[in-house]
Design a protein around this motif. Structure first.
Motif, PDB file in Angstrom:
ATOM      1  N   GLY A   1       0.750  -1.124  -0.004  1.00  0.00           N
ATOM      2  CA  GLY A   1       0.140  -0.063  -0.613  1.00  0.00           C
ATOM      3  C   GLY A   1       1.568   1.139   0.374  1.00  0.00           C
ATOM      4  N   VAL A   2       2.428   1.035  -0.242  1.00  0.00           N
ATOM      5  CA  VAL A   2       2.810   2.566  -0.206  1.00  0.00           C
ATOM      6  C   VAL A   2       2.768   3.202  -1.224  1.00  0.00           C
ATOM      7  CG1 VAL A   2       5.341   3.216   0.002  1.00  0.00           C
ATOM      8  CG2 VAL A   2       5.146   1.236   1.708  1.00  0.00           C
ATOM      9  N   PRO A   3       1.997   4.392  -1.991  1.00  0.00           N
ATOM     10  CA  PRO A   3       1.590   5.095  -3.472  1.00  0.00           C
ATOM     11  C   PRO A   3       3.214   5.286  -3.784  1.00  0.00           C
ATOM     12  CG  PRO A   3       2.162   6.395  -1.011  1.00  0.00           C
ATOM     13  CD  PRO A   3       2.214   5.452  -0.369  1.00  0.00           C
TER      14      PRO A   3
ATOM     15  N   SER B   1       8.212  -2.530  -1.956  1.00  0.00           N
ATOM     16  CA  SER B   1       9.271  -0.685  -1.930  1.00  0.00           C
ATOM     17  C   SER B   1      10.670  -0.818  -1.420  1.00  0.00           C
ATOM     18  CB  SER B   1       7.991   0.321  -1.787  1.00  0.00           C
ATOM     19  OG  SER B   1       7.768  -0.218  -0.348  1.00  0.00           O
ATOM     20  N   GLN B   2      10.148  -1.844  -0.123  1.00  0.00           N
ATOM     21  CA  GLN B   2      11.806  -1.777   0.427  1.00  0.00           C
ATOM     22  C   GLN B   2      12.299  -3.182  -0.003  1.00  0.00           C
ATOM     23  OE1 GLN B   2      11.333  -2.054   5.184  1.00  0.00           O
ATOM     24  NE2 GLN B   2       9.570  -3.148   4.595  1.00  0.00           N
ATOM     25  N   ILE B   3      12.210  -3.830  -0.836  1.00  0.00           N
ATOM     26  CA  ILE B   3      13.213  -4.998  -1.757  1.00  0.00           C
ATOM     27  C   ILE B   3      13.373  -3.870  -2.786  1.00  0.00           C
ATOM     28  CG2 ILE B   3      13.624  -7.117  -2.622  1.00  0.00           C
ATOM     29  CD1 ILE B   3      11.095  -8.212  -1.228  1.00  0.00           C
ATOM     30  N   GLN B   4      12.826  -3.584  -3.265  1.00  0.00           N
ATOM     31  CA  GLN B   4      13.129  -3.452  -4.268  1.00  0.00           C
ATOM     32  C   GLN B   4      14.368  -1.924  -3.967  1.00  0.00           C
ATOM     33  OE1 GLN B   4      12.462  -3.054  -7.832  1.00  0.00           O
ATOM     34  NE2 GLN B   4      12.814  -0.925  -8.265  1.00  0.00           N
TER      35      GLN B   4
ATOM     36  N   GLY C   1      -8.733   3.747 -12.891  1.00  0.00           N
ATOM     37  CA  GLY C   1      -8.541   3.367 -11.742  1.00  0.00           C
ATOM     38  C   GLY C   1      -7.584   3.186 -11.333  1.00  0.00           C
ATOM     39  N   SER C   2      -7.245   2.226 -10.078  1.00  0.00           N
ATOM     40  CA  SER C   2      -6.106   2.328  -9.303  1.00  0.00           C
ATOM     41  C   SER C   2      -5.165   0.556  -9.656  1.00  0.00           C
ATOM     42  CB  SER C   2      -6.153   2.710  -7.915  1.00  0.00           C
ATOM     43  OG  SER C   2      -7.221   1.573  -7.695  1.00  0.00           O
ATOM     44  N   ILE C   3      -3.785   0.542  -9.812  1.00  0.00           N
ATOM     45  CA  ILE C   3      -2.699  -0.049  -9.416  1.00  0.00           C
ATOM     46  C   ILE C   3      -2.527  -0.740  -8.183  1.00  0.00           C
ATOM     47  CG2 ILE C   3      -1.256  -1.415 -10.640  1.00  0.00           C
ATOM     48  CD1 ILE C   3      -2.281  -0.137 -13.148  1.00  0.00           C
ATOM     49  N   LYS C   4      -2.091  -1.609  -7.870  1.00  0.00           N
ATOM     50  CA  LYS C   4      -1.530  -2.101  -6.569  1.00  0.00           C
ATOM     51  C   LYS C   4      -0.711  -3.505  -7.072  1.00  0.00           C
ATOM     52  CE  LYS C   4      -2.686  -3.367  -2.297  1.00  0.00           C
ATOM     53  NZ  LYS C   4      -3.354  -4.094  -1.340  1.00  0.00           N
ATOM     54  N   LEU C   5       0.635  -3.422  -7.518  1.00  0.00           N
ATOM     55  CA  LEU C   5       1.699  -3.696  -8.690  1.00  0.00           C
ATOM     56  C   LEU C   5       2.096  -4.738  -6.647  1.00  0.00           C
ATOM     57  CD1 LEU C   5       4.462  -1.145  -9.202  1.00  0.00           C
ATOM     58  CD2 LEU C   5       2.147  -2.200 -10.358  1.00  0.00           C
TER      59      LEU C   5
ATOM     60  N   ILE D   1       1.418  -7.388 -12.087  1.00  0.00           N
ATOM     61  CA  ILE D   1       0.439  -6.503 -11.074  1.00  0.00           C
ATOM     62  C   ILE D   1       0.002  -7.524 -10.003  1.00  0.00           C
ATOM     63  CG2 ILE D   1      -1.554  -5.503 -12.219  1.00  0.00           C
ATOM     64  CD1 ILE D   1       0.978  -3.873 -13.455  1.00  0.00           C
ATOM     65  N   GLU D   2      -0.619  -6.115  -8.796  1.00  0.00           N
ATOM     66  CA  GLU D   2      -1.414  -7.459  -7.773  1.00  0.00           C
ATOM     67  C   GLU D   2      -2.749  -7.493  -8.094  1.00  0.00           C
ATOM     68  OE1 GLU D   2      -1.608  -7.768  -2.980  1.00  0.00           O
ATOM     69  OE2 GLU D   2       0.371  -7.943  -4.309  1.00  0.00           O
ATOM     70  N   GLU D   3      -3.094  -6.493  -8.537  1.00  0.00           N
ATOM     71  CA  GLU D   3      -4.500  -5.830  -8.514  1.00  0.00           C
ATOM     72  C   GLU D   3      -4.652  -5.289  -9.465  1.00  0.00           C
ATOM     73  OE1 GLU D   3      -7.141  -6.616  -4.809  1.00  0.00           O
ATOM     74  OE2 GLU D   3      -7.277  -4.417  -5.156  1.00  0.00           O
ATOM     75  N   VAL D   4      -5.489  -4.802 -10.330  1.00  0.00           N
ATOM     76  CA  VAL D   4      -6.322  -3.323 -10.822  1.00  0.00           C
ATOM     77  C   VAL D   4      -7.986  -3.850 -10.680  1.00  0.00           C
ATOM     78  CG1 VAL D   4      -6.825  -2.586 -13.049  1.00  0.00           C
ATOM     79  CG2 VAL D   4      -4.801  -4.228 -13.185  1.00  0.00           C
TER      80      VAL D   4
END
Length: 563
Positions: A70-72, A222-225, A214-218, A436-439
């Protein structure tokens, strides 16, 4: 007897007269209104022109992108844009523009211009916009629109991509999923109030149009990235590499946890985006190269599953061997002596791998390379992916099979390699990588859900188990000791490949790689690190890529301890 006609009552005559008068008045008013509209008073025209300007298309809200937690990562925020209305603009005021917008803008508006609307600057930062507004430059006006912002700067740039000035996706997820994230520009009707200030009047009962994005969750963490990007950039700069790539996946599901490409850019600084084409390129999906020795676990798997070799097979390495019309050799023609398969991999022995290739039918080997995902796109939900190149069986002549078995004469992408190794890590299932986890659509309804998907059975579970054990030995006692860690047990393989140019290998140009997974028994992570064309005396994968892999793995286990 004749009937006598009586005259209409007095009330009826009076009513008829009144309604006739009403009709006359209404007709006169309608005629007067039409005349006023067709031929308005010049004073009214001048007054209306002072209050009404034009309608302008401005960027609307674009859908958010966030990581798995959920990190933007990409959001739209309000921004101020400035424009000039030539009707109220005095070219003599152009000098006032130079101090805030630069000499180019001042020169553009230093002479009379036509029309009613001209952009001066779009999406100006809030502090700067406030200073400009306070100057009260006559004829310069502002309006509010939306600006795409990436809160973490260059983090995940090659995944997210970027947008143009009108918020239309140009690369990465922003481009590939533009149909979901993009909202059509809104029309703003610009008017002027009694004080001379601009007013935005938007149609609609509430005054605010509903968002259509819409919105997208990857699947990214972000920490590993952040860890992968830091370590990759650090290593690439230390070896003065021209390019670099790293990708970390969950080998059990196919989720991409981190994807990094070097060099990189900050998408918030749009001035540099179109000037640095090489930095915009996503090396993980768009870079094709010869893999070198990181390919040996894959080709050894092919030899075992095709029954041209067994776990008890042994091969005598004398440093060189004559094959067809050429001489195959190991690094510095070093003779490894008699070796079993594990030691062939531990020593990254070219002679042993060349002997392995002899007994594998070329059609079978070609087909199994396809089962490992080579020669075709991985189908990751990103734009710009390359499919690599695998020669057809008819071209497997002379030393071609031996070259392919040592990672030469075949073109691959980093995402293909890591997914092939992940299939060995998970027991033989080549998975589709997904990011893409969720759209969700504008109403919050889920319209796409990422999930585990098996593409092929790449290798048998028994062979995969043997290769995992051998790769563990590569790190603990073989050529991959540069990745050996006291904090986490790693299995992997080094690779150093020469760069081909115009059909020949370029002297002094290499790609140094390390691919592996951890923990070896039941891997939770699979990862590839590649450094392209490092400069200096150190260019072997075991020297410069393995330590980067080790550092990333150690950093990750500090955050997420191995289960």
């Amino acid at each position: 007897m004749p009937r006598i006609k009586s005259s209409p009552p007095e009330e009826y005559r009076r009513s008829k007269w009144v309604w006739g008068l009403v009709y006359i008045v209404i007709s006169a008013l309608a005629l007067g209104t039409a005349l006023i509209h067709l031929n308005p008073d010049k004073r009214i025209v001048r007054q209306s022109q002072k209050q009404y300007w034009a309608n302008v298309a401005v960027s609307a809200t674009r859908g958010n992108i966030e990581d798995r937690n959920g990190v933007p990562l990409a959001v739209s925020v309000s921004a101020t844009s400035f424009f000039i209305d030539p009707k109220y603009w005095d070219p003599a005021s152009a000098d006032n523009l130079a101090s805030v917008f630069g000499k180019k803008a001042a020169k553009k508006f230093a002479s009379p211009i036509s029309g009613r609307f001209h952009w001066v600057a779009r999406n100006v930062p809030t502090d700067k916009a406030k200073r400009i507004t306070e100057k009260n430059i006559p004829g310069l006006y502002s309006l509010t629109e939306k600006n795409r912002v990436y809160p973490h700067g260059q983090l995940a740039f090659h995944v997210l991509g970027f947008c143009d000035i009108d918020d239309y996706g140009q690369a990465g997820v922003e481009f590939a999923w533009n149909n979901v994230l993009f909202s059509p520009p809104r029309t703003k009707f610009l008017t002027k109030n009694s004080k001379g200030s601009t007013v935005d009047a938007i149609s609609g009962k509430t005054g605010v149009a509903q968002d259509t994005c819409g919105s997208i969750k990857l699947t990214l963490d972000s920490q590993i990235q952040q860890i992968v990007e830091w370590r990759l950039s650090e290593g690439a700069k230390a070896s003065n590499a021209a390019w670099a790539a790293a990708v970390c996946v969950d080998p059990q599901t196919g989720e991409v946890l981190a994807l990094a490409s070097y060099p990189t850019l900050d998408p918030n600084d749009r001035r540099n985006l179109m000037k640095n084409g090489e930095a915009v390129r996503n090396n993980v999906v768009g870079r094709v190269f010869e893999p070198g020795s990181i390919f040996k676990p894959i080709t050894m798997s092919i030899a075992l599953d095709s029954a041209s070799a067994t776990k008890n097979s042994h091969y005598l390495c004398k440093g060189t061997m004559r094959l067809a019309d050429k001489t195959m050799s190991d690094v510095n023609k070093h003779a490894h002596g008699m070796q079993d398969l594990t030691h062939v991999l531990m020593n990254s022995c070219n002679i042993g791998m060349s002997m392995l290739s002899v007994g594998v039918p070329k059609n079978r080997a070609h087909g199994m390379l396809k089962q490992f995902g080579f020669g075709e796109k991985s189908e990751i939900e990103m734009s710009g992916e390359e499919g690599g190149l695998v020669k057809s069986p008819e071209e497997w002549l002379g030393t071609v099979p031996a070259n392919i078995f040592i990672g030469q004469g075949i073109a691959v992408t980093p995402i293909q390699v890591v997914m092939a190794i992940a299939s060995i890590a998970n027991g033989g299932s080549l998975l589709k990588p997904y990011i893409i986890e969720e759209v969700q659509d504008s109403n919050g309804k889920i319209i796409h859900k990422g999930k585990r998907r098996v593409r092929y059975q790449s290798v048998s579970a028994e062979t995969a188990s043997f290769i995992r054990s051998a790769m563990k030995m590569v790190v603990s006692d073989g050529g991959g000791k540069g990745a050996k860690s006291s904090k986490v047990e790693i299995a992997g393989k080094t690779g150093t490949a020469q760069v081909a140019s115009s059909g020949e290998y370029s002297k002094g140009h290499y790609v140094a790689s390390f691919v592996g997974f951890w923990p070896p028994e039941k891997p939770e992570y699979a990862m590839l690190v590649s450094l392209g064309e490092p400069k200096g005396g150190r260019y072997y994968g075991g020297q410069i890529s393995a330590p980067i892999f080790k550092s990333i793995a150690e950093d990750i286990v500090q955050i997420y301890p191995v289960k």
